[in-house]
Write an enzyme that holds these catalytic residues in place. Sequence first.
Site, PDB file in Angstrom:
ATOM      1  N   HIS A 164       0.799  -1.072   0.147  1.00 46.77           N
ATOM      2  CA  HIS A 164       0.062   0.071   0.032  1.00 46.77           C
ATOM      3  C   HIS A 164       1.054   1.226   0.076  1.00 46.77           C
ATOM      4  O   HIS A 164       1.891   1.387   0.629  1.00 46.77           O
ATOM      5  CB  HIS A 164      -0.893  -0.013   1.420  1.00 46.77           C
ATOM      6  N   GLU A 175      -7.808  -4.840  -0.640  1.00 45.44           N
ATOM      7  CA  GLU A 175      -8.279  -5.595  -1.740  1.00 45.44           C
ATOM      8  C   GLU A 175      -8.164  -7.186  -1.426  1.00 45.44           C
ATOM      9  O   GLU A 175      -9.146  -8.036  -1.665  1.00 45.44           O
ATOM     10  CB  GLU A 175      -7.654  -5.338  -2.866  1.00 45.44           C
TER      11      GLU A 175
END
Length: 397
Positions: free
Chosen positions: A280, A333
């Site tokens: 991320h 996700e």
Amino acid sequence: MRSSGGGGGLAASGDGVIEAPRGLAGVVVTRTAIGDVRGGEGFYHYRQYSAVELAQKRSFEDVWYLMVHGALPDAGQSAEFRRQTAALRSIPDAVNGVLPALAEASARSGPLAGLRTALSLFGAAEGFLPVYDTDGARRRAETLAACAVTPTLLTALHRLGRRLEPVAPREDLPYAANYLYMLTGVEPEPAYARAVEQYLISTIDHGFNASTFTARVITSTGADVAACLAGAVGALSGPLHGGAPSRALDTLDAIGSPERIGSWIRERVLAGERIMGFGHPVYRTEDPRSRMLRGIAEQFGGPRVEFAVEVERQVEAILAELKPGRALHTNVEFYAGVVMELCGLPREMFTPTFASARVIGWSANILEQAEDSKIIRPAARYVGPVPPVPVPEPIRD
């Protein structure tokens, strides 16, 4: 604004222009009371509350109220807000009539592409005015209407794209349960509805991401709420932003079985490929959304969940070995895809489902940005051929 030296920070050039790092990474462009992401701590919040704790303890509508009004509702306010927003779920006739053609036109790209047009048409049909010309009450009313109808538009586009009749919304069902009902035509099991609700709450807002910034840029021009939301949807549709949950499941499918995890991951990492669902740009520790969603998935259990947990364990170990010094963990996700699959959502609806929650965060940012009359107008550094170059005369026969 003070300039800094090297290190990728801001630097003032001789003509007074501030040079910013690519992608505006780390550049503060405004102040907000909506929320923030503290990447080094693995923490993010909506207003003054932990977003994960809100997902664990409150309903979607309560958090929606918080984003719009700045405080959590009491019991009476919560019930009234549920009633108010549920009554706004139906699609106007002027929009309903064009949805079949819109679904057909966007069949290959999916409901998110159709939503861009549908939201624009909805705003026009409902008489949305430029935020520059309206007051706070009118803006709030328009954001509520747009947010309430978004799940109805998305599920209708999805079903029409599969030659199925849309399912009309039910005002007696909470937001998440109604979303699943409109998607499948069957009232969902409470455990599935609550799991999806927790996912939706966890994705309402997440700092100054690309789609939120897009919404605020458009708002700064004074455009109407529908235009701001449609632009944000366009930004979210990119695979580097909201388009990854189904790709994370594709990774699980490609690996196939536990004995293939190590070799499959090593091959991709050594080739410099990105492992979807890991890493991320903000978090330097575990993504708190992933941690929460992993817990939800483990409550359901089953071979798919066990496989996903094992993939996570081995991927993190291999990445630590091959990329020492870089903390790479699962992002939202990875387990979002697992949870949504367990709850019966088709993969093509993963990112649209994300959008059905993020529209709330965009709206809060639209309302906040609309209070600032300053247009967002950055500069670009020209690096093309040195002008002026003489324009050649046209070649004549």
